[in-house]
Enzyme design. Structure first.
Site, PDB file in Angstrom:
ATOM      1  N   ASP A   1      -0.620   1.732  -4.114  1.00  0.00           N
ATOM      2  CA  ASP A   1      -1.448   0.777  -4.847  1.00  0.00           C
ATOM      3  C   ASP A   1      -2.759   1.364  -5.342  1.00  0.00           C
ATOM      4  OD1 ASP A   1      -2.492   0.947  -2.225  1.00  0.00           O
ATOM      5  OD2 ASP A   1      -3.304  -1.084  -2.325  1.00  0.00           O
TER       6      ASP A   1
ATOM      7  N   SER B   1       0.816  -1.212   0.000  1.00  0.00           N
ATOM      8  CA  SER B   1       0.000   0.000   0.000  1.00  0.00           C
ATOM      9  C   SER B   1       0.851   1.263   0.000  1.00  0.00           C
ATOM     10  CB  SER B   1      -0.958  -0.032   1.195  1.00  0.00           C
ATOM     11  OG  SER B   1      -1.888   1.041   1.118  1.00  0.00           O
ATOM     12  N   HIS B   2       0.714   2.073   1.023  1.00  0.00           N
ATOM     13  CA  HIS B   2       1.390   3.367   1.103  1.00  0.00           C
ATOM     14  C   HIS B   2       2.787   3.266   1.709  1.00  0.00           C
ATOM     15  CE1 HIS B   2      -0.581   2.465   4.837  1.00  0.00           C
ATOM     16  NE2 HIS B   2       0.147   3.367   5.461  1.00  0.00           N
TER      17      HIS B   2
ATOM     18  N   ASP C   1      -5.358   2.887  -3.720  1.00  0.00           N
ATOM     19  CA  ASP C   1      -6.617   2.811  -2.997  1.00  0.00           C
ATOM     20  C   ASP C   1      -6.859   4.007  -2.072  1.00  0.00           C
ATOM     21  OD1 ASP C   1      -4.787   2.161  -1.026  1.00  0.00           O
ATOM     22  OD2 ASP C   1      -5.806   0.328  -0.368  1.00  0.00           O
ATOM     23  N   ARG C   2      -5.873   4.889  -1.927  1.00  0.00           N
ATOM     24  CA  ARG C   2      -6.036   6.041  -1.047  1.00  0.00           C
ATOM     25  C   ARG C   2      -6.054   7.332  -1.864  1.00  0.00           C
ATOM     26  NH1 ARG C   2      -3.410   4.777   4.742  1.00  0.00           N
ATOM     27  NH2 ARG C   2      -3.610   2.511   4.684  1.00  0.00           N
TER      28      ARG C   2
ATOM     29  N   LYS D   1     -11.261   0.361  -1.120  1.00  0.00           N
ATOM     30  CA  LYS D   1     -11.254   1.804  -1.260  1.00  0.00           C
ATOM     31  C   LYS D   1     -10.595   2.155  -2.581  1.00  0.00           C
ATOM     32  CE  LYS D   1      -7.420   2.005   2.096  1.00  0.00           C
ATOM     33  NZ  LYS D   1      -7.617   0.781   2.877  1.00  0.00           N
TER      34      LYS D   1
END
Length: 539
Positions: free
Chosen positions: A275, A109-110, A277-278, A372
């Site tokens: 990725d 992710s982040h 999603d945010r 998300k």
């Protein structure tokens, strides 16, 4: 068949297993976990999966290992993103579009990317969403008793072109990472209205942060929506995200913040993470918190074709501010409070109880997928701006005047030694039932508890989901340990205070919350116990 034995530390956090890249690259580590996923869900013989990742370091090698293991385990078909790339929301959409048996998403992710940074892998279920706690428990149990894994010996599959291959009886379809996703977005939003807004001179900067959303954003904004070339910055995905931290917040999205707070700022700014999603939303000289963004989108969602009939309900994670609750109450729709982790929204979305969900940690999404979705949130903002024809600043002022403003901030203390972090939380937990009526700093504690969640759909219960302290006057502090880091522990402190006085709606959040910040420190002693002068990240 390769003989192996359990490897410690293969327990997922809030969204899959995340570890240092070097650990994933150790002999048998990835293979053990992949086989445990397959075994934990009852096998994959005859099944179809989606496979892709955010392009971080080790993505390509891991994809090839997973393909060979899937074939050896009897999988019938694997649909893979070209070059091994898929954003997390695009992967979720493909799972649903092709009605597959699930998917594997390679991402941390982040988190930072690179040989000395982080890597991750998670299993998403047939509804497109992250594995539930029940399914995750089955995977963890498999990691603890694994004694073999299956993998075929074969050359790597070329993934650079859209094509079809066969591997040990398994069909591999290499597909465009972007096409199906963009087609879905065109059905959900008024592209014509957004295109006309750009044609009238509307300016935007989108920071892809050298991450997976770059190709999607260029195709969407500069392609389908007609925004000028250069609207998307840092658009080329990089294994180490250009040496940056792909976390869309004011600290790490420095280039975007400099543009948006500069003398010739565009009308709208946004960013997404590793990725995809945010999301982060910024107006000229104005950062919009994720909690405020969620509330604003809930209030104005009908501007988009997808929500023209109105929302059926909304949901937020417990640490997210109560701003969206006030919108839901005014609209007469349900608002659900869930634990942190997008997986907890899945049942509500599948049951049609909600259509819009959000987390304070830059996550917003709808019922189009079960993850998300950063670009989706940006498109919803653009759709609203195109219809309402107002500036970000004026629209937010009107929103706060209507619903009040929930001043909100999150303070992160990162890489805290685990024993110290656990001690801080355990000490406060032990005092929860006794602190009601006590004072902390200038505030009086009304009550305190540890959040638990009773899922209204499947009746499952999740306990130990964060410590909550409620103060007189409506202020709230929440403390929890993050489940997304790979080094030490991150203590997250969430602080919130509702203000309805129209003369106090434009304060700096850190100023508006200074009494609450001081009270929480007096209650917990985080700074003194960690030896920190303050939080590492403030959002």
């Amino acid at each position: 068949m390769i003989k192996t034995s359990p490897i410690s530390g293969q327990t997922p956090g809030t969204s899959g297993l995340r570890k240092k890249t070097a650990e994933f690259m150790k002999p048998h580590f990835l293979q053990n976990y992949v086989q445990s996923i397959f075994d934990g869900i009852g096998g994959v013989k005859g099944k179809t999966f989606i496979l892709g990742g955010d392009g971080r370091y080790f993505n390509n090698d891991a994809i090839q290992i997973i393909l060979k293991m899937a074939a050896a385990n009897g999988m019938a078909r694997m649909i893979v993103g070209q070059d091994g790339l898929l954003s997390t929301p695009a992967a979720s959409h493909l799972i649903r579009l092709h009605e597959t048996d699930g998917g594997l998403i390679l991402s941390a992710s982040h988190n930072l990317g690179g040989p000395n940074a982080d890597f991750g892998l998670k299993y998403n279920m047939p509804n497109g969403g992250p594995a539930t706690e029940f399914v995750t428990d089955g995977i963890v149990a498999a990691t603890q008793k694994i004694d073999r894994y299956f993998i075929v010996e074969a050359d790597d599959i070329p993934l650079s072109s859209i094509a079809k291959f066969e591997l040990a009886g398994m069909t591999i379809d290499v597909v465009s990472p972007t096409d199906d996703y963009i087609q879905l977005m065109s059905k959900l939003f008024d592209f014509e209205a957004i295109r006309a807004m750009f044609g009238d001179g509307f300016r935007m900067t989108f920071d892809a942060m050298h991450a997976i959303t770059g190709p999607y954003a260029v195709a969407l904004f500069e392609g389908a929506l007609g925004a000028p070339q250069g609207t998307v910055i840092n658009a080329t995905p990089s294994p180490d995200f250009g040496g940056g931290h792909p976390d869309p917040n004011p600290v790490w999205a420095k280039e975007l913040m400099a543009i948006m707070y500069g003398p010739d700022a565009p009308d709208f700014g946004a960013a997404s993470d590793g990725d995809g999603d945010r999301n982060m939303i910024v107006g000229p000289n104005q950062y919009i918190s994720s909690s405020d963004s969620l509330a604003f989108l809930a209030a104005q969602a009908e501007a988009a074709p997808a929500f023209a009939a109105g929302l059926t309900g909304v949901a937020r994670s417990m640490p997210t501010s109560g701003a969206v609750d006030r919108v839901a109450d005014a609209k007469g729709i349900d608002c659900f409070e869930t634990p942190t982790g997008w997986k907890f929204f899945g049942n509500l979305l599948d049951a049609g109880r909600v259509q819009l969900c959000g987390e304070e940690s830059a996550g917003t999404g709808g019922n189009h997928a079960r993850e998300k979705d950063g670009l989706w949130a940006v498109l919803l903002w653009l759709n609203i701006l195109a219809k309402k024809k107002g500036s970000v600043s004026n629209l937010m002022k009107n929103h706060w005047a209507t619903y009040g403003r929930n001043y909100y901030t999150r303070h992160d203390y990162e890489a805290v030694p685990k024993d110290i972090a656990d001690g801080i939380i355990s000490d406060l937990r032990a005092r929860l039932t006794a602190i009601g009526g006590q004072t902390a700093g200038a505030l009086t504690i009304q009550r305190a508890d540890e959040f638990s969640y009773n899922d209204p759909v499947d009746k499952s219960v999740s306990t130990g989901q964060g410590l909550r302290i409620f103060f007189d006057g409506g202020a709230r502090a929440v403390l929890r340990l993050s489940g997304t880091g790979t080094e030490g522990a991150t203590i997250r402190v969430y602080l919130e205070r509702l203000v309805t006085d129209t003369n106090e709606l434009t304060l700096d959040p850190q100023v508006a919350l200074e009494d609450l910040i001081a009270a929480t420190e007096a209650l917990t002693g985080i700074r003194s116990k960690t030896g920190r002068d303050g939080p590492d990240v403030i959002t």
